[in-house]
Design an enzyme around this catalytic site. Structure first.
Site, short mmCIF file in Angstrom:
data_model
loop_
_atom_site.label_atom_id
_atom_site.label_comp_id
_atom_site.label_asym_id
_atom_site.label_seq_id
_atom_site.Cartn_x
_atom_site.Cartn_y
_atom_site.Cartn_z
N ASP A 39 14.30 36.86 59.08
CA ASP A 39 14.84 36.65 60.26
C ASP A 39 15.09 35.06 60.67
O ASP A 39 16.08 34.84 61.38
CB ASP A 39 13.38 36.63 61.59
CG ASP A 39 13.13 37.80 61.54
OD1 ASP A 39 13.23 38.97 61.17
OD2 ASP A 39 11.66 38.16 62.11
N GLY A 56 10.66 39.10 72.88
CA GLY A 56 9.91 40.23 72.67
C GLY A 56 9.98 42.11 72.67
O GLY A 56 9.84 42.89 72.53
N TYR A 75 1.61 44.10 62.47
CA TYR A 75 2.46 44.24 61.29
C TYR A 75 1.83 43.14 60.03
O TYR A 75 2.09 43.95 59.10
CB TYR A 75 3.88 42.76 62.27
CG TYR A 75 4.32 42.23 60.92
CD1 TYR A 75 5.44 42.53 61.23
CD2 TYR A 75 3.41 41.34 60.60
CE1 TYR A 75 6.08 41.89 60.26
CE2 TYR A 75 4.48 41.05 58.95
CZ TYR A 75 6.51 41.43 59.17
OH TYR A 75 6.67 40.58 58.47
N HIS A 97 10.66 46.40 56.82
CA HIS A 97 9.55 45.82 56.67
C HIS A 97 9.83 46.07 54.92
O HIS A 97 9.05 46.23 53.87
CB HIS A 97 8.55 46.50 56.93
CG HIS A 97 7.86 46.73 57.87
ND1 HIS A 97 6.39 45.95 57.87
CD2 HIS A 97 8.47 46.98 59.63
CE1 HIS A 97 7.03 45.80 60.03
NE2 HIS A 97 7.46 46.23 60.36
N THR A 98 11.28 45.58 54.24
CA THR A 98 11.76 45.37 52.97
C THR A 98 11.32 44.05 52.88
O THR A 98 10.76 43.15 51.46
CB THR A 98 12.26 45.48 52.50
OG1 THR A 98 12.88 45.36 53.04
CG2 THR A 98 13.20 47.46 52.63
N SER A 140 11.77 34.25 68.25
CA SER A 140 11.14 33.23 67.40
C SER A 140 11.60 32.75 66.91
O SER A 140 11.97 31.66 66.43
CB SER A 140 9.91 33.67 67.12
OG SER A 140 9.48 35.01 67.09
N LEU A 144 14.69 40.53 68.72
CA LEU A 144 15.73 40.49 67.94
C LEU A 144 15.53 38.97 67.70
O LEU A 144 16.40 38.32 67.51
CB LEU A 144 16.91 40.62 69.71
CG LEU A 144 17.01 41.49 69.97
CD1 LEU A 144 17.94 41.54 70.91
CD2 LEU A 144 17.87 42.72 68.66
C1 GLA Z 1 10.10 41.17 61.70
C2 GLA Z 1 9.58 40.13 61.10
C3 GLA Z 1 10.07 39.97 59.66
C4 GLA Z 1 10.59 41.41 58.97
C5 GLA Z 1 10.44 42.06 59.99
C6 GLA Z 1 10.81 44.14 59.86
O1 GLA Z 1 10.28 40.46 62.10
O2 GLA Z 1 9.87 38.65 60.87
O3 GLA Z 1 10.51 38.86 57.87
O4 GLA Z 1 9.73 41.69 58.31
O5 GLA Z 1 9.81 42.02 60.84
O6 GLA Z 1 11.85 44.59 58.89
#
Ligand code: GLA
Length: 378
Positions: A169, A119, A221, A29-30, A125, A122
């Site tokens: 991701d 889900g 989220y 979450h950075t 998507s 990993l």
């Molecule tokens: C999901 C989001 C990413 C990121 C993470 C948390 O995977 O797709 O962009 O924010 O959560 O680090």
């Protein structure tokens, strides 16, 4: 895949592409706070066999789902929640085709195959988006470099699927290299390959799918992201990455929830930088302490852990692991555990026993060698 493509669409594929899922070593979450992340690519991922169509239609079929989905690439917004659940997965490739169309790509038939659990946190998507994006880019010979392709795939997910994810991701799937973790500065988008080879230090990184599955389009989220943006606005900084004096920032925020969110993001950014330093120094076992601190922060300050994740980390530490933490967006998904290879079996057994004791579905242990990013297979 080429035979399966011919059987599905009655014509040959023009190529096959693969994009991996990812595990984030640290930096959760950075990304949407303009901060740092340190993911690596898994060997598992999504493969796409593809051939162009000249009628502006994207036709997608998956070996894991029954329905074939067709959609015009010049259509409006795709909102996967409004699609029947058996075709919601297709919003990702359709979304990517619609965003890439602005850069000169067109229609295609795609056959999708995945060996990533969905889900499980990993990035199945992102792997689907990136395999689609790379296939369309190569099929249409459009020049878009990988960092730009990652941004376009992220935009597709934000705008077309409605999930306000950051850039981690898609960047991990497209930019990671074998034997390395990717240090990405999500503001400058500069990245560095950091050697990551647990076996060389007689260490093992376990990836454990807790089987508590998550859906990040559900709103939790987005709420965390909104809280971070609200805190940054109150602190009068462009993003939480810019908070330099944590104590002063905490003192300036009356809302205890926002204080907890800020504390997580600011300290997590420091942990990523420390983790990179430890990896570069070859001090891999010391990374364990960073993972533990990250997990506690995600559990207590960001409040996104879940019972299976906490029990997994707890059982692993009791069995002598160096550290562990939840990975990904939270509320379900996977956990990583760093242990000496000598203790790895003991740690696995302890985790399995912890699930048995609570009558939970047994966890799934995945192999996680740091692998190559997305590429053309044939
Ligand atoms: C999901 C989001 C990413 C990121 C993470 C948390 O995977 O797709 O962009 O924010 O959560 O680090």
């Amino acid at each position: 895949m080429t035979e399966a493509f011919r059987a599905a669409f009655g014509r040959p594929a023009e190529g096959v592409w693969h994009a991996p899922g990812r595990v984030n070593l640290i930096g959760e979450h950075t990304d949407y706070n303009d901060g740092f992340v340190l993911p690596f690519a898994l060997s598992r991922g999504v493969s796409v066999a593809a051939a162009r169509r000249d009628d502006g239609v994207l036709e997608v079929r998956s070996l894991q789902a029954p329905a074939t989905v067709t959609a015009p690439v010049d259509g409006g917004t795709v909102v996967s929640e409004n699609w029947p659940s058996d075709r919601a997965w297709a919003a990702y490739p359709v979304g990517v085709a619609r965003v890439l169309r602005e850069h000169g790509t067109g229609g295609a038939s795609l056959l999708v195959d995945s060996d990533l659990p969905q889900g499980a946190g990993l990035s199945s998507s992102a792997a689907l988006e990136c395999a689609t994006a790379l296939a369309l880019r190569d099929l249409y010979g459009v020049e878009i470099d990988r960092p730009a392709l990652a941004r376009l795939a992220q935009r597709a997910e934000n705008e077309q699927v409605g999930m306000p994810c950051g850039l981690m991701d898609q960047s991990a799937s497209l930019l990671c290299t074998h034997g390395h973790a990717l240090m990405l500065d999500c503001r400058s988008e500069l990245s560095a390959q950091v050697p990551f080879d647990p076996a060389a230090s007689d260490m093992t990184l376990l990836v454990i799918n807790t089987r508590a599955s998550h859906t990040l389009t559900g709103g939790d989220y987005g709420r965390r992201r909104a809280e971070c943006e609200e805190a940054a606005a109150l602190l009068d900084v462009p993003a939480l990455r810019d908070v330099k004096d944590l104590a002063a920032a905490l003192g300036a925020l009356p809302d205890p929830v926002l204080r907890r969110r800020v504390q997580h993001v600011v300290t997590e950014n420091h942990r990523v930088e420390a983790a990179v330093g430890l990896l570069r120094a070859g001090a891999l076992p010391e990374l364990g302490a960073m993972l533990n601190a990250s997990h506690l922060s995600l559990r207590d300050q960001f409040e996104i852990s879940w019972p299976e994740a906490d029990a997994t980390v707890d059982a692993a530490l009791r069995a002598g692991a160096r550290g562990g933490r939840m990975v990904g967006g939270g509320f379900g998904g996977s956990v990583i555990v760093l242990t000496s290879t000598a203790r790895a079996q003991q740690v696995r057994d302890a985790i399995t026993a912890a699930y048995e004791k609570r009558s939970w579905t047994p966890p799934e242990f995945l192999e996680a060698p740091p692998s190559q990013g997305a590429h053309r297979v044939s």
